[in-house]
Write a protein that holds these residues in place. Structure first.
Motif, mmCIF file in Angstrom:
data_model
loop_
_atom_site.group_PDB
_atom_site.id
_atom_site.type_symbol
_atom_site.label_atom_id
_atom_site.label_comp_id
_atom_site.label_asym_id
_atom_site.label_seq_id
_atom_site.Cartn_x
_atom_site.Cartn_y
_atom_site.Cartn_z
ATOM 1 N N GLN A 203 0.820 -1.205 0.000
ATOM 2 C CA GLN A 203 0.000 0.000 0.000
ATOM 3 C C GLN A 203 0.856 1.258 0.000
ATOM 4 O O GLN A 203 0.561 2.231 -0.702
ATOM 5 C CB GLN A 203 -0.948 -0.001 1.201
ATOM 6 N N PHE A 204 1.924 1.239 0.794
ATOM 7 C CA PHE A 204 2.786 2.421 0.840
ATOM 8 C C PHE A 204 3.468 2.638 -0.509
ATOM 9 O O PHE A 204 3.600 3.775 -0.980
ATOM 10 C CB PHE A 204 3.843 2.278 1.938
ATOM 11 N N PHE A 205 3.897 1.570 -1.127
ATOM 12 C CA PHE A 205 4.512 1.627 -2.453
ATOM 13 C C PHE A 205 3.559 2.264 -3.460
ATOM 14 O O PHE A 205 3.926 3.190 -4.200
ATOM 15 C CB PHE A 205 4.892 0.210 -2.873
ATOM 16 N N LEU A 206 2.327 1.797 -3.502
ATOM 17 C CA LEU A 206 1.349 2.331 -4.449
ATOM 18 C C LEU A 206 0.997 3.782 -4.135
ATOM 19 O O LEU A 206 0.932 4.630 -5.037
ATOM 20 C CB LEU A 206 0.086 1.470 -4.440
ATOM 21 N N ASP A 207 0.772 4.072 -2.861
ATOM 22 C CA ASP A 207 0.414 5.435 -2.469
ATOM 23 C C ASP A 207 1.539 6.416 -2.787
ATOM 24 O O ASP A 207 1.292 7.534 -3.249
ATOM 25 C CB ASP A 207 0.091 5.495 -0.979
ATOM 26 N N HIS A 208 2.765 5.994 -2.517
ATOM 27 C CA HIS A 208 3.915 6.863 -2.755
ATOM 28 C C HIS A 208 4.039 7.198 -4.249
ATOM 29 O O HIS A 208 4.170 8.369 -4.618
ATOM 30 C CB HIS A 208 5.202 6.194 -2.265
ATOM 31 N N ILE A 209 3.988 6.198 -5.102
ATOM 32 C CA ILE A 209 4.169 6.453 -6.522
ATOM 33 C C ILE A 209 2.980 7.231 -7.085
ATOM 34 O O ILE A 209 3.162 8.110 -7.942
ATOM 35 C CB ILE A 209 4.404 5.143 -7.290
ATOM 36 N N TRP A 210 1.792 6.971 -6.605
ATOM 37 C CA TRP A 210 0.637 7.729 -7.077
ATOM 38 C C TRP A 210 0.749 9.199 -6.661
ATOM 39 O O TRP A 210 0.497 10.106 -7.475
ATOM 40 C CB TRP A 210 -0.655 7.134 -6.538
ATOM 41 N N GLU A 211 1.168 9.451 -5.439
ATOM 42 C CA GLU A 211 1.306 10.837 -4.974
ATOM 43 C C GLU A 211 2.362 11.587 -5.769
ATOM 44 O O GLU A 211 2.149 12.731 -6.188
ATOM 45 C CB GLU A 211 1.660 10.835 -3.479
ATOM 46 N N ARG A 212 3.495 10.936 -6.031
ATOM 47 C CA ARG A 212 4.557 11.593 -6.803
ATOM 48 C C ARG A 212 4.148 11.762 -8.270
ATOM 49 O O ARG A 212 4.520 12.741 -8.913
ATOM 50 C CB ARG A 212 5.870 10.813 -6.717
ATOM 51 N N SER A 213 3.371 10.825 -8.791
ATOM 52 C CA SER A 213 2.902 10.943 -10.168
ATOM 53 C C SER A 213 1.993 12.155 -10.329
ATOM 54 O O SER A 213 2.100 12.916 -11.305
ATOM 55 C CB SER A 213 2.164 9.675 -10.590
ATOM 56 N N GLN A 214 1.094 12.344 -9.391
ATOM 57 C CA GLN A 214 0.211 13.506 -9.440
ATOM 58 C C GLN A 214 1.006 14.801 -9.332
ATOM 59 O O GLN A 214 0.736 15.781 -10.035
ATOM 60 C CB GLN A 214 -0.822 13.426 -8.319
ATOM 61 N N TYR A 215 1.993 14.807 -8.442
ATOM 62 C CA TYR A 215 2.810 15.999 -8.239
ATOM 63 C C TYR A 215 3.540 16.395 -9.517
ATOM 64 O O TYR A 215 3.479 17.551 -9.958
ATOM 65 C CB TYR A 215 3.812 15.764 -7.106
ATOM 66 N N TYR A 216 4.254 15.442 -10.115
ATOM 67 C CA TYR A 216 5.045 15.763 -11.299
ATOM 68 C C TYR A 216 4.173 16.021 -12.526
ATOM 69 O O TYR A 216 4.548 16.812 -13.401
ATOM 70 C CB TYR A 216 6.064 14.657 -11.570
ATOM 71 N N ASP A 217 3.016 15.382 -12.605
ATOM 72 C CA ASP A 217 2.111 15.646 -13.727
ATOM 73 C C ASP A 217 1.568 17.063 -13.643
ATOM 74 O O ASP A 217 1.513 17.784 -14.650
ATOM 75 C CB ASP A 217 0.974 14.626 -13.724
ATOM 76 N N ASP A 218 1.178 17.468 -12.458
ATOM 77 C CA ASP A 218 0.675 18.835 -12.274
ATOM 78 C C ASP A 218 1.775 19.859 -12.555
ATOM 79 O O ASP A 218 1.542 20.872 -13.231
ATOM 80 C CB ASP A 218 0.143 18.999 -10.847
ATOM 81 N N LEU A 219 2.992 19.597 -12.063
ATOM 82 C CA LEU A 219 4.107 20.511 -12.284
ATOM 83 C C LEU A 219 4.449 20.603 -13.775
ATOM 84 O O LEU A 219 4.735 21.691 -14.288
ATOM 85 C CB LEU A 219 5.323 20.055 -11.479
ATOM 86 N N ALA A 220 4.407 19.479 -14.466
ATOM 87 C CA ALA A 220 4.713 19.471 -15.904
ATOM 88 C C ALA A 220 3.727 20.338 -16.673
ATOM 89 O O ALA A 220 4.121 21.100 -17.581
ATOM 90 C CB ALA A 220 4.690 18.046 -16.441
ATOM 91 N N LYS A 221 2.456 20.245 -16.351
ATOM 92 C CA LYS A 221 1.454 21.047 -17.050
ATOM 93 C C LYS A 221 1.689 22.535 -16.833
ATOM 94 O O LYS A 221 1.513 23.353 -17.752
ATOM 95 C CB LYS A 221 0.053 20.655 -16.581
ATOM 96 N N LYS A 222 2.113 22.906 -15.627
ATOM 97 C CA LYS A 222 2.387 24.317 -15.340
ATOM 98 C C LYS A 222 3.625 24.803 -16.078
ATOM 99 O O LYS A 222 3.645 25.907 -16.630
ATOM 100 C CB LYS A 222 2.569 24.509 -13.832
ATOM 101 N N VAL A 223 4.676 23.981 -16.075
ATOM 102 C CA VAL A 223 5.966 24.416 -16.610
ATOM 103 C C VAL A 223 6.021 24.303 -18.128
ATOM 104 O O VAL A 223 6.491 25.218 -18.822
ATOM 105 C CB VAL A 223 7.111 23.601 -15.968
ATOM 106 N N VAL A 224 5.572 23.172 -18.659
ATOM 107 C CA VAL A 224 5.646 22.930 -20.102
ATOM 108 C C VAL A 224 4.444 23.550 -20.818
ATOM 109 O O VAL A 224 4.519 23.874 -22.008
ATOM 110 C CB VAL A 224 5.748 21.415 -20.387
ATOM 111 N N GLY A 225 3.353 23.696 -20.096
ATOM 112 C CA GLY A 225 2.167 24.296 -20.686
ATOM 113 C C GLY A 225 1.244 23.305 -21.361
ATOM 114 O O GLY A 225 0.301 23.699 -22.056
ATOM 115 N N ARG A 226 1.507 22.017 -21.170
ATOM 116 C CA ARG A 226 0.683 20.970 -21.779
ATOM 117 C C ARG A 226 0.974 19.662 -21.048
ATOM 118 O O ARG A 226 1.987 19.531 -20.353
ATOM 119 C CB ARG A 226 1.019 20.807 -23.255
ATOM 120 N N PRO A 227 0.110 18.654 -21.208
ATOM 121 C CA PRO A 227 0.451 17.328 -20.682
ATOM 122 C C PRO A 227 1.656 16.762 -21.434
ATOM 123 O O PRO A 227 1.826 17.024 -22.629
ATOM 124 C CB PRO A 227 -0.806 16.494 -20.957
#
Length: 317
Positions: A203-227
């Motif tokens: 559970q910790f493994f899945l939660d950790h990777i999901w949380e980091r995936s959301q973080y970097y996906d959101d940051l990418a959209k802000k910085v790159v301007g697209r998915p």
């Protein structure tokens, strides 16, 4: 309304609906996030619960199960420089996965004790192992150990020039993780207690990777301007062997699309070379750092065991 008028109206409505549907599918805000799996450090070291062969077979089977997914495997030469290691790489090559260079010694490039010339030779040394595998020569990707590309302008740019001369592309990570720290905890606990409950680690493994995936996906959209097409960091480890199937299933349940690593690396974002020092980390992290707009939001290093320690301690992991 006569029958002919009704049919014309219905047809027009269908066309409009189709146009709207196509427009939404092209709208970045409605596109499914896409992610590819990349793994570092294949080896044949023993682990609790599984033999090296079982561990490798389990990882390959999980990728096969989820649409015959093609990953990228970044090879540290010293871990596979023997017959058993070469057989492991052959299985990955035969299954169509990318094989990338991860240096021979897995050394820390920013170290003041490591000269550019020594490190360049360490990269070339891996080529003697990988050159017989078409999946290496077809693409020639390089990834720095610890995602550290250099702490001075001279080391960073000399290495960039050297890699370009040898035909390499950077095998960047966009979603960085500390799953290796979870693996370290799990293997140590299993060594002490082979019957330990695996569910909390899963559970910790899945939660950790999901949380980091959301973080970097959101940051990418802000910085790159697209998915962007993502590449997630994992390792050829026990925790990944045990839970990769669950991880891939989780991404699909969350609405993410699994893609091949070769597909992910076609995204133009992977041609970017952020002008930051120290160089490295997640490509998304580095691009955000380059803008100068996110300094208060970016920790250094981007990911590390220290960030997860208290949470794992509290859970008794």
């Amino acid at each position: 309304m006569n029958r002919r008028h009704f049919i014309q109206t219905l047809t027009a409505a269908s066309v409009i609906a189709g146009i709207r549907s196509n427009a939404l599918s092209r709208d970045p805000g409605f596109a499914k996030p896409q992610v590819a799996i990349t793994l570092d450090d294949p080896d044949i070291d023993p682990t609790p619960l599984q033999s090296p062969e079982e561990r490798n077979r389990s990882i390959l089977a999980a990728l096969k199960k989820h649409g015959d997914l093609k990953a990228a495997l970044f090879v540290s030469g010293r871990k596979v420089d023997h017959d058993a290691g070469r057989k492991l790489l052959q299985k990955w090559n035969d299954a169509g996965h990318i094989l990338g260079n991860h240096t021979y010694s897995h050394s820390y490039y920013p170290s003041k004790k490591i000269a550019f010339e020594w490190y360049a030779d360490d990269i070339v040394r891996v080529e003697d192992i990988l050159k017989s595998y078409p999946q290496f020569e077809r693409s020639r990707y390089m990834r720095f150990p610890f995602l550290k590309e250099g702490d001075t302008l001279e080391k960073r740019d000399r290495m960039r020039g050297f890699l370009k001369e040898r035909g390499y592309r950077m095998g960047h990570v966009t979603i960085d993780t500390s799953e290796w720290a979870i693996d370290d905890r799990l293997t140590k606990r299993l060594a002490a207690d082979p019957k330990v409950d695996l569910q909390p680690y899963r559970q910790f493994f899945l939660d950790h990777i999901w949380e980091r995936s959301q973080y970097y996906d959101d940051l990418a959209k802000k910085v790159v301007g697209r998915p962007i097409k993502h590449t997630v960091l994992a390792h050829h480890s026990l925790v990944v062997s045990l839970f990769l199937d669950d991880l891939l299933g989780m991404f699909k349940r969350k609405g993410w699309q699994l893609i091949d690593a070769s597909d992910a690396y076609t995204d133009p974002v992977f041609t970017r070379q952020p002008e930051v020092l120290p160089a490295g980390e997640s490509l998304v992290w580095a691009l955000a750092k380059e803008t100068g707009k996110y300094d208060t939001q970016l920790r250094y290093p981007g990911e590390d065991e220290e960030y997860e320690k208290d949470k794992m301690d509290e859970l008794g992991l």
